[in-house]
Design a protein around this motif. Structure first.
Motif, PDB file in Angstrom:
ATOM      1  N   ALA A  16      44.192  42.435  35.731  1.00  0.00           N
ATOM      2  CA  ALA A  16      43.459  43.177  36.763  1.00  0.00           C
ATOM      3  C   ALA A  16      44.248  43.210  38.072  1.00  0.00           C
ATOM      4  O   ALA A  16      44.326  44.250  38.742  1.00  0.00           O
ATOM      5  N   HIS A  17      44.832  42.072  38.437  1.00  0.00           N
ATOM      6  CA  HIS A  17      45.619  42.026  39.676  1.00  0.00           C
ATOM      7  C   HIS A  17      46.822  42.966  39.580  1.00  0.00           C
ATOM      8  O   HIS A  17      47.106  43.733  40.523  1.00  0.00           O
ATOM      9  N   ALA A  18      47.521  42.925  38.453  1.00  0.00           N
ATOM     10  CA  ALA A  18      48.695  43.786  38.275  1.00  0.00           C
ATOM     11  C   ALA A  18      48.296  45.266  38.272  1.00  0.00           C
ATOM     12  O   ALA A  18      48.985  46.108  38.856  1.00  0.00           O
ATOM     13  N   MET A  19      47.164  45.541  37.654  1.00  0.00           N
ATOM     14  CA  MET A  19      46.679  46.922  37.594  1.00  0.00           C
ATOM     15  C   MET A  19      46.330  47.415  39.000  1.00  0.00           C
ATOM     16  O   MET A  19      46.645  48.554  39.374  1.00  0.00           O
ATOM     17  N   LYS A  20      45.687  46.543  39.784  1.00  0.00           N
ATOM     18  CA  LYS A  20      45.317  46.917  41.157  1.00  0.00           C
ATOM     19  C   LYS A  20      46.560  47.163  42.000  1.00  0.00           C
ATOM     20  O   LYS A  20      46.642  48.176  42.722  1.00  0.00           O
ATOM     21  N   GLU A  21      47.533  46.262  41.911  1.00  0.00           N
ATOM     22  CA  GLU A  21      48.755  46.409  42.711  1.00  0.00           C
ATOM     23  C   GLU A  21      49.479  47.704  42.355  1.00  0.00           C
ATOM     24  O   GLU A  21      49.973  48.423  43.231  1.00  0.00           O
ATOM     25  N   TRP A  22      49.542  47.995  41.072  1.00  0.00           N
ATOM     26  CA  TRP A  22      50.192  49.246  40.615  1.00  0.00           C
ATOM     27  C   TRP A  22      49.438  50.456  41.149  1.00  0.00           C
ATOM     28  O   TRP A  22      50.048  51.422  41.625  1.00  0.00           O
ATOM     29  N   ALA A  23      48.108  50.418  41.065  1.00  0.00           N
ATOM     30  CA  ALA A  23      47.295  51.543  41.544  1.00  0.00           C
ATOM     31  C   ALA A  23      47.456  51.734  43.047  1.00  0.00           C
ATOM     32  O   ALA A  23      47.570  52.869  43.535  1.00  0.00           O
ATOM     33  N   LEU A  24      47.471  50.614  43.806  1.00  0.00           N
ATOM     34  CA  LEU A  24      47.639  50.711  45.256  1.00  0.00           C
ATOM     35  C   LEU A  24      49.001  51.297  45.616  1.00  0.00           C
ATOM     36  O   LEU A  24      49.121  52.082  46.569  1.00  0.00           O
ATOM     37  N   GLU A  25      50.033  50.936  44.850  1.00  0.00           N
ATOM     38  CA  GLU A  25      51.372  51.487  45.085  1.00  0.00           C
ATOM     39  C   GLU A  25      51.371  53.008  44.964  1.00  0.00           C
ATOM     40  O   GLU A  25      52.174  53.695  45.591  1.00  0.00           O
ATOM     41  N   HIS A  26      50.460  53.515  44.133  1.00  0.00           N
ATOM     42  CA  HIS A  26      50.374  54.959  43.899  1.00  0.00           C
ATOM     43  C   HIS A  26      49.307  55.614  44.772  1.00  0.00           C
ATOM     44  O   HIS A  26      48.934  56.770  44.537  1.00  0.00           O
ATOM     45  N   GLY A  27      48.792  54.890  45.755  1.00  0.00           N
ATOM     46  CA  GLY A  27      47.866  55.485  46.711  1.00  0.00           C
ATOM     47  C   GLY A  27      46.398  55.399  46.356  1.00  0.00           C
ATOM     48  O   GLY A  27      45.562  56.032  47.012  1.00  0.00           O
ATOM     49  N   ALA A  28      46.044  54.624  45.333  1.00  0.00           N
ATOM     50  CA  ALA A  28      44.638  54.537  44.927  1.00  0.00           C
ATOM     51  C   ALA A  28      43.823  53.759  45.960  1.00  0.00           C
ATOM     52  O   ALA A  28      44.294  52.780  46.539  1.00  0.00           O
ATOM     53  N   THR A  29      42.609  54.209  46.170  1.00  0.00           N
ATOM     54  CA  THR A  29      41.667  53.496  47.046  1.00  0.00           C
ATOM     55  C   THR A  29      40.446  53.018  46.278  1.00  0.00           C
ATOM     56  O   THR A  29      39.758  52.099  46.712  1.00  0.00           O
ATOM     57  N   HIS A  30      40.157  53.639  45.138  1.00  0.00           N
ATOM     58  CA  HIS A  30      38.970  53.336  44.349  1.00  0.00           C
ATOM     59  C   HIS A  30      39.336  53.137  42.875  1.00  0.00           C
ATOM     60  O   HIS A  30      40.402  53.578  42.414  1.00  0.00           O
ATOM     61  N   TYR A  31      38.452  52.508  42.156  1.00  0.00           N
ATOM     62  CA  TYR A  31      38.568  52.423  40.695  1.00  0.00           C
ATOM     63  C   TYR A  31      37.241  52.866  40.091  1.00  0.00           C
ATOM     64  O   TYR A  31      36.195  52.879  40.749  1.00  0.00           O
ATOM     65  N   THR A  32      37.291  53.264  38.854  1.00  0.00           N
ATOM     66  CA  THR A  32      36.061  53.656  38.159  1.00  0.00           C
ATOM     67  C   THR A  32      36.148  53.278  36.695  1.00  0.00           C
ATOM     68  O   THR A  32      37.229  53.319  36.088  1.00  0.00           O
TER      69      THR A  32
END
Length: 702
Positions: A51-67
């Motif tokens: 989950a942490h790795a997924m969040k960091e990757w998503a943030l690197e790509h500009g993500a602000t939310h998850y669903t």
């Protein structure tokens, strides 16, 4: 050398295996892979790291939310967005995403179809991470969102979605197929997967014209419309040169799909004007289902960028071909063996022949269930309409396999028809190898080399239902086969006997002829094959005693889950036809009839003015038009009144089967009665008076 666009963008928005290998510690990655391969529960500590790795990757790509992205029984996807924000004592933003949040979500389950599994006040439902389908990023007006594919179930554990039964069916098929292949000496096989490639047909029309048609907006199909002077008669659109505007759409579509790791492979014009097709490379049934849902969503989104509208309804235009979704289905081991690959000498390939026999038996025993899996209100317009497979389930095997089946039945299997060389008569052309079998586009379930192509699916449908049905059916037969063969004293003799017994008993389902012909309808009846002509007629088979036994035995669905889907199907049919009928009432009463009255008034004024100017003038043409138009107008008004009464009466019927049957037999018929005079009037009334774009405008002005 500049990197190819496919290599540059493919999978860039997917948290795939390559990204996980890079982002996760080696020991965590290995544990993760082991969990996947063995089908074990995910350890909470591992989940937290992922989950942490997924969040960091998503943030690197500009993500602000998850669903948690799931597929309820509405036929489309659903999602609830949460930001990565967590509270902090110093009022500074803290971005967190835990393993618990990754694994489980809690959307409101009360407003999704449940067929009685949940009462309206029982709101709790759970989404559970499907770790076999990679998370992905989606960018739109809301920003970048991390989408986590999930299953959706009720507080009491029943499946409220299409994914859960599919995942269960994949496990069931794998379990029984592994038993079979091990009997043939393939001890290294640990898992067998269902591999699927769904071809997606669709229409593209100008969006400005689309917005002038209430029927397209509310129902996805034209409820009124006379044929254009030209349709598909010349076959000039099929595989024709793709128009610039459409090619631009296809280019953008491919890039969006490739970003998400969707293996978009083929694109071309289909048979009907304004109709096209996209086909992907095969992948596992679960990922293929997720991808196809994304394909439909992205097609609509990209179309709007080009001021186009993508129509996914099975029959958006009367008189031209509708759209389907051919489901190419095969069974493959984790060591790369395709159980439906005949090989060079299929008559000697016992594993293939046993698998083939299992499929033949499964389809014959469960034809009604398979027919239901491809049923929808929209698909009722296609099936059996000489443009799609008939409503009668049969299997096409081709000359080679049909010959082998006949040999097996006779008891003297000794040869396989081989492909020859194709002589074109032109010396400069290369000599081509000819396949041993032709194709049959009229067959609903056709063998096409190393897979079966289930051709009945409608273009707007989720492929989950047909595939979990196929998986469960075949798994059930393979279980019986494995039970018998595991007890055999002489395996080879037992396999031969079982293949012969099975294909002999179920040979009636094999038909290589023209599925569109009236002769086949008569022949099928003689063979005892069911001819289920509509969705409403097919629905009861879902919860029949035989179906319940099948699905419960394979742990795919319980009786309660099946009965809930019966209610949902009836409800879906009734609501769909009700919306269509009310849209017709609205359009006829507010658009067509007023416009026709204006036209008749102008005709009457014309007659009066001409006669006033020249009493001896011949006004027979205007008079004849006025008489014919007024007569059709009266017919339309009468039909409109009848349809309004029928819709009102439908509300008095008991919800479920009774109401659905009333919509099918009464309301649907009244809709056709209303359409007829208005379509005829379209051919008469001056175009300046006609309130909506015509078929010619929609199909050819793109």
């Amino acid at each position: 050398m500049e990197q190819n666009v496919i290599e540059q963008v493919f999978g860039k928005d997917v948290f795939n295996d390559e990204v996980m290998k890079e982002k996760l510690p080696k020991d965590v990655y290995k544990s993760w892979k082991k969990t996947l391969e063995n089908g074990e529960d995910l350890n909470q500590d591992i989940a937290n790291v992922v989950a942490h790795a997924m969040k960091e990757w998503a943030l690197e790509h500009g993500a602000t939310h998850y669903t948690h992205w799931f597929q309820p029984m509405t036929g489309i996807t659903a999602e609830k967005h949460d930001s990565f924000l967590s509270p902090a004592s110093d009022s500074k933003p803290v971005l967190e995403f835990s393993g618990k949040e990754l694994i489980k979500g809690e959307p409101d389950a009360s407003s999704f179809p449940s067929g009685g599994l949940r009462a309206t006040f029982e709101a709790r439902g759970y989404t559970a991470w499907d770790c076999t389908s990679p998370a992905f990023l989606r960018e739109d007006a809301a920003g970048v969102t991390l989408c986590i594919p999930t299953a959706f179930c009720s507080y009491t554990g029943e499946a409220l979605d299409k994914k859960t039964p599919l995942l269960r069916s994949m496990e069931a098929l794998s379990k029984q197929a592994v038993r079979i292949v091990k009997l043939f000496g393939y001890d290294d096989v640990k898992k067998v997967s269902c591999s699927v490639g769904p071809e997606q047909e669709y229409f593209l029309v100008d969006r400005d014209k689309y917005l002038q048609r209430k029927d397209l907006i509310f129902t996805g199909r034209t409820l009124f419309g006379a044929p254009a002077p030209k349709g598909q008669e010349l076959d000039d659109h099929y595989f024709g040169t793709i128009k610039e505007r459409i090619a631009s759409f296809m280019k953008d579509l491919n890039i969006e799909l490739w970003k998400l790791g969707i293996l978009s492979k083929t694109q071309h014009n289909e048979v009907a004007p304004a109709q096209h097709e996209m086909a992907p490379i095969f992948t596992t049934a679960n990922i293929s289902t997720d991808h196809n849902q994304l394909v439909m969503e992205i097609m609509k989104k990209v179309a709007k960028r080009h001021n186009l509208e993508c129509l996914l309804h099975e029959k958006p235009f009367a008189g031209v071909n509708g759209s389907g979704k051919h489901d190419n289905w095969s069974i493959v081991t984790d060591t790369g063996i395709n159980l439906l690959d005949p090989g060079k000498k299929p008559h000697e390939n016992k594993l293939f022949l046993l698998t083939l026999a299992a499929v033949i038996k499964a389809v014959d025993d469960n034809a009604e269930l398979l027919r239901l899996s491809a049923s929808s209100p929209g698909n009722d317009h296609r099936l059996g309409a000489n443009e799609a497979p008939p409503a009668i389930i049969s299997i096409f095997l081709g000359e080679q396999l049909e010959d082998i089946i006949e040999q097996i039945v006779r008891g003297d299997v000794s040869s396989s028809i081989q492909g020859e060389k194709l002589d074109t008569g032109v010396h400069v052309l290369p000599v081509l190898k000819k396949d041993a079998t032709d194709r049959n586009r009229t067959s609903p379930f056709a063998f096409t080399g190393n897979k079966f192509e289930f051709r009945m699916l409608g273009s707007s449908m989720s492929i989950a239902g047909p595939n979990f049905t196929l998986n469960a059916m075949v798994a059930d037969v393979l279980q019986d086969f494995a039970d018998e063969l595991e007890q055999a004293e002489d395996f080879d003799t037992a396999v031969d006997a079982l293949i012969k017994k099975t294909v002999t008993e179920h040979q009636r389902i094999i038909f290589n002829g023209d599925g569109y012909s009236d002769d086949w309808v008569e022949e099928a009846e003689k063979r005892g094959l069911p001819n289920i002509k509509s969705m409403v007629e097919a629905i009861p088979y879902l919860a029949s005693e035989k179906s319940v036994k099948l699905f419960e035995r394979q742990n795919v669905m319980t009786k309660a889950e099946l009965e809930s889907r019966v209610e949902i199907n009836y409800e879906n049919y009734s609501k769909t036809i009700n919306i269509e009928a009310k849209t017709m009432i609205d359009m006829a009463g507010k658009q067509f009839i007023p416009s026709i009255i204006k036209y008749t008034t102008s005709l009457a004024d014309s007659i009066t003015k001409v006669q006033a100017a020249c009493p001896t003038a011949d006004v027979s043409v205007q008079t004849e038009l006025l008489t014919k138009t007024s007569s059709l107008l009266a017919s339309a008004q009468k039909a409109l009144t009848a349809l309004e009464a029928a819709v009102a009466e439908a509300d008095t019927k008991e919800e479920g089967k009774e109401q659905a049957l009333f919509f099918r037999k009464v309301v649907f018929a009244d809709m056709e009665t209303l359409r007829a005079p208005i379509d005829e009037l379209e051919m008469i009334v001056d175009k300046t008076f006609w309130p909506v774009p015509t078929y010619g405008d929609l199909l050819f002005e793109v």
